[in-house]
Design an enzyme around this catalytic site. Structure first.
Site, PDB file in Angstrom:
ATOM      1  N   GLY A  99       0.805  -1.219   0.069  1.00 26.36           N
ATOM      2  CA  GLY A  99       0.003   0.028   0.041  1.00 26.36           C
ATOM      3  C   GLY A  99       0.822   1.204   0.031  1.00 26.36           C
ATOM      4  O   GLY A  99       1.885   1.217  -0.499  1.00 26.36           O
ATOM      5  N   CYS A 100       0.401   2.312   0.409  1.00 26.69           N
ATOM      6  CA  CYS A 100       1.130   3.769   0.447  1.00 26.69           C
ATOM      7  C   CYS A 100       2.278   3.516   1.214  1.00 26.69           C
ATOM      8  O   CYS A 100       2.371   3.000   2.400  1.00 26.69           O
ATOM      9  CB  CYS A 100      -0.049   4.646   1.226  1.00 26.69           C
ATOM     10  SG  CYS A 100       1.033   6.048   1.604  1.00 26.69           S
ATOM     11  N   PHE A 101       3.490   3.917   0.350  1.00 23.20           N
ATOM     12  CA  PHE A 101       4.804   3.572   1.060  1.00 23.20           C
ATOM     13  C   PHE A 101       5.180   4.310   2.179  1.00 23.20           C
ATOM     14  O   PHE A 101       6.183   4.191   2.891  1.00 23.20           O
ATOM     15  CB  PHE A 101       5.919   3.484   0.036  1.00 23.20           C
ATOM     16  CG  PHE A 101       6.127   4.412  -0.830  1.00 23.20           C
ATOM     17  CD1 PHE A 101       5.395   6.102  -0.609  1.00 23.20           C
ATOM     18  CD2 PHE A 101       6.484   4.449  -2.399  1.00 23.20           C
ATOM     19  CE1 PHE A 101       5.494   6.827  -1.452  1.00 23.20           C
ATOM     20  CE2 PHE A 101       6.623   5.381  -2.978  1.00 23.20           C
ATOM     21  CZ  PHE A 101       6.091   6.661  -2.802  1.00 23.20           C
TER      22      PHE A 101
END
Length: 258
Positions: A99-101
Site C-alpha cells: 500500500g502507501c509506502f
C-alpha cells in the site's frame, strides 16, 4: 396557430464533474468520448495523493517529467531488469509493497537491525518513472519500500512479520482508501533463500486468515528511488509537520498521512 417553444440545452441543469473535492459545471455532450487507455485506469479517493496536491508539488519540480523524457525513448528492458544496486558490506536488501509506502516505510524504520529504508517504484515497464507516471495506472509500477538490514541483528522472517501485520494481503490493488495497481501487495526477493521463506510465510498466513491472499512473490527488479519529499515522509513530519517516531522498537500507532 400552433406555437412550438424550444429550450436551449445550456438552460437546463448542467452535470457536475467531480475532481477530488472540487466541482466544475460542464455542458452536456460538450466533449466527445475518449478512446480507452492502453491499461485500465484506477479509481482514487480523496487523499493526500489527490490532483490538487500534485499540482503544487509539480510546480516545485516534484513528480514531473521533462519534455524529453518520453516513454517511447525509454527501454522497458531496463525497468524489467534485476535490481543491480549493492547493499552496504555485511548488509542485505529486502523489498515489500504493502500500500502507501509512507506508513510502510515508518514501520520498517522501527525494526531493530534495519539500517536504511528507501521508498520507490519497481516491477513496471517504464524506465525512470515519476510519481505522476506511477499514479497514472499505466506503467505497472508498485510503490515499495526497500529495506537494508543486518542479518546478524534482524532476520528476514522478522521483516516478513512486519509486512503481513502492516496491511491486508487479501485485497487486490487496494489498501484502505488507496486504490490502484501501485498499491498491490508484493514481496520481491533478492535470493533463493528469501523466495523460499516468502512462499512458506505466505502459506502460513493463508492458514491464519482463511481467505485468499493475493500477494505476488517475484524477483526484485530495477528499483527507482522515489522523489526526495517521499523519503521518510512521516518521520520528517508529513504534510502537517506532525513527526512520528522512527525509534527502534517504537509501538506508537502509525498515522499514514501524518
Amino acid at each position: 396557430m400552433l406555437l412550438i417553444r424550444t429550450t436551449s440545452p445550456l438552460a437546463t441543469s448542467l452535470p457536475l464533474l467531480t475532481l477530488a473535492s472540487c466541482h466544475f459545471p460542464l455542458p452536456n455532450r460538450l466533449f466527445s468520448p475518449k478512446p480507452a487507455p492502453a491499461f485500465p485506469q484506477t479509481a482514487r479517493p480523496l487523499s493526500l495523493y489527490s490532483p490538487p496536491k500534485m499540482n503544487w508539488l509539480g510546480k516545485l519540480g516534484f513528480g514531473t517529467r521533462t519534455p524529453t523524457d518520453s516513454p517511447l525513448d525509454q527501454s522497458s528492458s531496463i525497468a524489467q531488469g534485476p535490481d543491480d544496486d549493492v547493499p552496504a558490506p555485511g548488509q542485505q536488501f529486502a523489498e515489500f509493497g504493502a500500500g502507501c509506502f509512507w506508513g510502510v516505510e515508518l514501520a520498517f524504520q522501527r525494526v531493530p537491525g534495519v539500517s536504511r529504508t528507501e521508498v520507490g517504484y519497481t516491477q513496471g515497464y517504464l524506465h525512470n518513472p515519476s510519481y505522476n507516471d506511477v499514479c497514472s495506472g499505466t506503467t505497472n509500477h508498485n510503490e515499495v519500500v526497500r529495506v537494508q538490514y543486518d542479518p546478524k541483528e534482524c532476520s528476514y522472517q522478522s521483516l516478513l512479520d512486519v509486512f503481513w501485520a502492516r496491511h491486508d494481503p487479501t485485497t487486490l490493488n487496494r489498501q484502505g482508501g488507496d486504490v490502484g495497481t501501485q498499491y498491490r501487495s508484493g514481496i520481491y526477493f533478492y535470493t533463493p533463500e528469501q523466495e523460499e521463506a516468502a512462499l512458506e510465510s505466505k502459506e502460513r498466513q493463508q492458514e491464519l486468515l482463511n481467505r485468499n491472499i493475493v500477494t505476488e512473490i517475484l524477483p526484485a527488479k530495477k528499483f527507482y528511488r522515489a522523489e526526495e519529499y517521499h523519503q521518510q515522509y512521516l518521520a520528517k513530519g508529513g504534510r502537517f509537520g506532525f513527526r512520528q517516531s522512527a525509534d527502534k522498537g517504537c509501538n506508537d500507532p502509525i498515522r499514514c498521512y501524518g
